[in-house]
Design an enzyme around this catalytic site. Structure first.
Site, PDB file in Angstrom:
ATOM      1  N   GLY A   1      -5.824   6.884   3.495  1.00 50.05           N
ATOM      2  CA  GLY A   1      -5.557   5.501   3.845  1.00 50.05           C
ATOM      3  C   GLY A   1      -6.793   4.771   4.316  1.00 50.05           C
TER       4      GLY A   1
ATOM      5  N   GLN B   1      -0.322  12.326   1.715  1.00 52.76           N
ATOM      6  CA  GLN B   1      -0.301  11.621   2.991  1.00 52.76           C
ATOM      7  C   GLN B   1      -0.897  12.467   4.116  1.00 52.76           C
ATOM      8  OE1 GLN B   1       3.758  10.340   3.604  1.00 52.76           O
ATOM      9  NE2 GLN B   1       3.713   8.871   1.917  1.00 52.76           N
TER      10      GLN B   1
ATOM     11  N   GLU C   1       0.382  -8.887   4.389  1.00 54.89           N
ATOM     12  CA  GLU C   1       1.752  -9.375   4.313  1.00 54.89           C
ATOM     13  C   GLU C   1       2.730  -8.335   4.851  1.00 54.89           C
ATOM     14  OE1 GLU C   1       5.052 -10.733   0.910  1.00 54.89           O
ATOM     15  OE2 GLU C   1       3.022 -10.164   0.344  1.00 54.89           O
TER      16      GLU C   1
ATOM     17  N   MET D   1       0.866  -1.184   0.000  1.00 52.26           N
ATOM     18  CA  MET D   1       0.000   0.000   0.000  1.00 52.26           C
ATOM     19  C   MET D   1       0.892   1.219   0.000  1.00 52.26           C
ATOM     20  SD  MET D   1      -2.992   1.228   2.630  1.00 52.26           S
ATOM     21  CE  MET D   1      -3.844   2.789   2.368  1.00 52.26           C
TER      22      MET D   1
END
Length: 404
Positions: free
Chosen positions: A238, A233, A261, A226
Site C-alpha cells: 500500500g 495484503q 474520495e 484502491m
C-alpha cells in the site's frame, strides 16, 4: 410450523463463508485449498443479510487466473431444496446473481480453465512502468512492478473489466466507473516471478484516480478506489504504491493538489503515514515550529512540495505535533489538547454565533425554543469523546512513524 421453519433454516448459509476465491498460477493452485481467500462483503450480491437460501453444504468457487484474470465460476452442494416439498419455494440462483453483478462471462468448465492457464506465461502488463521494488515475505523475496494506464492502452480495457469485479467483494458501496470517461486514470501493480528464462506475472491490485478542474488552469487528482488483493495484503504494498502515485502527481506541473474520495479507515491511516513521513522533511514541520500552532508556512510548504491540500496539511500538523509532544509534561499535553479541541469546537462555535444572531430578532419564547437541546455539559462531554477518538487514530500513525 416450528418443524417446517427448522427444516427451511437448514437450507440457509452465510455467503461470506461459502464463496471461495483464488488467484490461480498453476494447476496445482486450482486444487490447493490453502490458496483460498474469502470475500469481506457479499451484501452487494446477496442482500443485507448476506445469506444464500436453498442449499446444504454449498461451495461457490470463484477462481481467477493470476495474470490475465480469466474467471472460473462453479458451485457444488450436497442437497438443493425441492420446491415440490416446500410449497414451491425455490433456491436462490447464485450463479446468475454473480454473473449479473460482475457483468462477465465466466468459464464454467474446470478442464477448460486449467487449459487456459497455459496462456498465463505470455502475459505482460500494459501501460508505462513507473516503479519496481522487492519485498521479503515468509522468508522469500518477490519482485513487484507498478504501471500507469488509461483506456487507450491496447488490451487494458478488457483486463480492467475483469480486475474491477473484485470490488463487489472487497469495497463496501462499490460501483463500476465509466471506462469511456477520459478523466479516469489507472495504476496497476503486479508480482513478477522469474523461473529460468521465463517471466510470469500475477495481479496484485490497482488504484483509480479522477481529474477534476481546479481554478484557473490546474487539475485536482482525486484518488477514488484502491484495492490490494488479499494474498498480498499487509506486506507493505500500500505505501509503496501510494508513494509511487504521489510522485507521479507531484512531478506533473498541471496538478494542483491531491484529494481522496470517501476513504476507508485503513486508507486514511496509510495516507496520514505517507504525508507525515514526507512533511517531516520540511522546515515548517520541525518540532520547534509545531509547538507554535498550525501556520500558513505549513499549509504552503505541504501544498508546494507534496500537493497536500489545506485540510490534510492541518491533520498532518496535528499528528506530527502529537509525536513531538512530551507526554510526561502536563503543560505540553494540555497545550496540545486545547489546540485539538479548538478545532473540534468549530461546529459548536458556529451554533453559538447563530444563537447570538437570533437573540436580536426572536421573541423570548421563540429564543427559548431555538435553544432547546443546547447543553454546555453535554457539549464538553462530546468534545472530550471526539478528542479521545482523534488521539487514538493519531497514535496508530505515530507508532508507525517511530519505526522509520
Amino acid at each position: 410450523m416450528n418443524s417446517l421453519k427448522n427444516e427451511l433454516e437448514q437450507f440457509i448459509c452465510l455467503a461470506n463463508d461459502v464463496v471461495e476465491m483464488k488467484l490461480v498460477k498453476s494447476e496445482e493452485d486450482f486444487f490447493n485449498d490453502k490458496a483460498i481467500f474469502r470475500p469481506e462483503f457479499t451484501h452487494q450480491l446477496f442482500g443485507q443479510t448476506e445469506n444464500i437460501f436453498g442449499y446444504k453444504n454449498l461451495r461457490i468457487q470463484l477462481y481467477y487466473s493470476a495474470a490475465r484474470l480469466s474467471i472460473y465460476l462453479n458451485h457444488t452442494f450436497t442437497e438443493k431444496i425441492d420446491p415440490t416439498k416446500y410449497d414451491g419455494v425455490q433456491a436462490d440462483n447464485v450463479i446468475k446473481a454473480i454473473v449479473d453483478k460482475l457483468e462477465v462471462h465466466p468459464i464454467t468448465s474446470k478442464d477448460k480453465f486449467i487449459t487456459e492457464l497455459a496462456k498465463e506465461s505470455s502475459f505482460r502488463p500494459s501501460g508505462t512502468l513507473l516503479n519496481s521494488y522487492s519485498r521479503t515475505h515468509e522468508g522469500s523475496t518477490s519482485h513487484f512492478e507498478i504501471y500507469k494506464n488509461d483506456m487507450s492502452t491496447p488490451g487494458f480495457r478488457e483486463y480492467h473489466e475483469r480486475l474491477q469485479t473484485f470490488l463487489w467483494w472487497f469495497i463496501d458501496a462499490a460501483s463500476y466507473i465509466d471506462p469511456d470517461d477520459e478523466r479516469w486514470g489507472y495504476y496497476t501493480f503486479f508480482e513478477r516471478q522469474v523461473e529460468g528464462s521465463n517471466t510470469r506475472y500475477s495481479s496484485v491490485g490497482y488504484i483509480t484516480v479522477y481529474k477534476y478542474y481546479a481554478y484557473p488552469d490546474k487539475i485536482r487528482q482525486r484518488i477514488s478506489q484502491m484495492l490490494i488483493l488479499p494474498p498480498y495484503q499487509r506486506q507493505g504494498h500500500g505505501s509503496e504504491v501510494l508513494e509511487t502515485v504521489y510522485r507521479d502527481f507531484i512531478s506533473d506541473p498541471i496538478v494542483f493538489d491531491i484529494t481522496v474520495e470517501d476513504p476507508s479507515d485503513n486508507f486514511v491511516r496509510l495516507r496520514d503515514y505517507i504525508d507525515c513521513k514526507n512533511c517531516k522533511q520540511l522546515p515548517a514541520f520541525q518540532a520547534d515550529k509545531l509547538s507554535q500552532g498550525f501556520s500558513h508556512s505549513m499549509e504552503n510548504e505541504a501544498l508546494d512540495k507534496f500537493k497536500i491540500h489545506k485540510k490534510q496539511a492541518r491533520r498532518v500538523y496535528e499528528i506530527l505535533r502529537l509525536q513531538a509532544t512530551d507526554m510526561s509534561n502536563p503543560k505540553e499535553v494540555k497545550a496540545y489538547r486545547l489546540e485539538i479541541k479548538r478545532r473540534l469546537n468549530i461546529p459548536f462555535q458556529k451554533q453559538r454565533n447563530e444563537l447570538e444572531k437570533l437573540k436580536k430578532v426572536l421573541k423570548p419564547e421563540e429564543l427559548t425554543a431555538a435553544m432547546q437541546g443546547v447543553d454546555i455539559q453535554e457539549r464538553y462531554e462530546t468534545l472530550e469523546k471526539w478528542y479521545q477518538e482523534v488521539i487514538e487514530e493519531y497514535r496508530k500513525v505515530t507508532a508507525r512513524l517511530s519505526t522509520i
